[in-house]
Structure formats: structure tokens, C-alpha cells
Design a protein around this motif. Sequence first.
Motif, PDB file in Angstrom:
ATOM      1  N   ARG A   1      66.620 -22.127  56.643  1.00 30.10           N
ATOM      2  CA  ARG A   1      65.532 -22.009  57.601  1.00 30.10           C
ATOM      3  C   ARG A   1      65.996 -21.123  58.746  1.00 30.10           C
ATOM      4  O   ARG A   1      67.078 -21.343  59.309  1.00 30.10           O
ATOM      5  CB  ARG A   1      65.117 -23.393  58.113  1.00 30.10           C
TER       6      ARG A   1
ATOM      7  N   ARG B   1      61.011 -20.185  59.683  1.00 29.63           N
ATOM      8  CA  ARG B   1      60.522 -19.997  58.317  1.00 29.63           C
ATOM      9  C   ARG B   1      61.670 -20.210  57.327  1.00 29.63           C
ATOM     10  O   ARG B   1      62.839 -20.023  57.662  1.00 29.63           O
ATOM     11  CB  ARG B   1      59.921 -18.609  58.123  1.00 29.63           C
ATOM     12  N   GLN B   2      61.282 -20.593  56.127  1.00 28.12           N
ATOM     13  CA  GLN B   2      62.268 -20.818  55.084  1.00 28.12           C
ATOM     14  C   GLN B   2      61.752 -20.237  53.781  1.00 28.12           C
ATOM     15  O   GLN B   2      60.734 -20.706  53.246  1.00 28.12           O
ATOM     16  CB  GLN B   2      62.561 -22.315  54.925  1.00 28.12           C
TER      17      GLN B   2
ATOM     18  N   ARG C   1      67.702 -23.931  64.762  1.00 32.19           N
ATOM     19  CA  ARG C   1      66.913 -25.084  64.303  1.00 32.19           C
ATOM     20  C   ARG C   1      67.450 -26.380  64.898  1.00 32.19           C
ATOM     21  O   ARG C   1      66.698 -27.334  65.104  1.00 32.19           O
ATOM     22  CB  ARG C   1      66.901 -25.152  62.783  1.00 32.19           C
TER      23      ARG C   1
END
Length: 123
Positions: free
Chosen positions: A44, A37-38, A107
Motif C-alpha cells: 500500500r 492505494r494498493q 500508512r
Amino acid sequence: VQLQASGGGLVQAGGFLRLSCAASGRTFSNYVMGWFRQAPGKEREFVAAIARSGDNTAVANSVKGRFFISRVNAKNTVYLQMNSLKSEDTAVYYCSGRMSGWIGLSRDDYDYWGQGTLVTVSS
């Protein structure tokens, strides 16, 4: 693999949502799947991930006990059940995939990304 996330929306604090991510194009069960999520102005961040067979999961400390990741390989879909939502959970949520045998928490570990779905939690 192509990923399509859905299920975001506006919810009051304390409420719940379930996000879905549908995969197409490759054999879904070959991929470790994750959710990130960001939030506005932030990096992120990792939320949760699940092994290819679904027998192992990892969840960020910030959501542990409230968020649960699952998958149904026969439906090429990974889910994120989000309970007891807080205003700080407001973010764009992305599903991701990697062709590897272990769960990644960064990420950079993931090769494929969906377009994101916005979750807004009102206090």
C-alpha cells in the motif's frame, strides 16, 4: 471515525475519476485525511494527504500534476480528483484519517481506514 470511500470504477487511459470519502462518527475537521492505494501484489502506497483545514496538501511524485486532493469539512468529505489516468494507477484506493496536526506520508501514520474502492484503468 468511520470512513466510506466511493467513486471507483473502470475508465480508459487518459480519462478521469473523482473519489469521495465520507466520514462519520467524530468531528471531521479534527482529522488529517489521506488517500493510499494498493495494486495487486504490491505494498500500500501513499497518494495524497490534506491538512485539517485544507490549507496544506501533499501529493506523491507519481501522481503530481494529475491527482488533486480536497476536502469540504461542512460535508465531512474528502475528495481525490484523478486526471490523465494511466494503467499503472490501477489499484484499490483507500481513504484514511489521523488525529494529528501534521500530514503523514506513511500508512503507519494513519489510525482510521475506509474499505477501499477499486479503480481500473484500461489501456
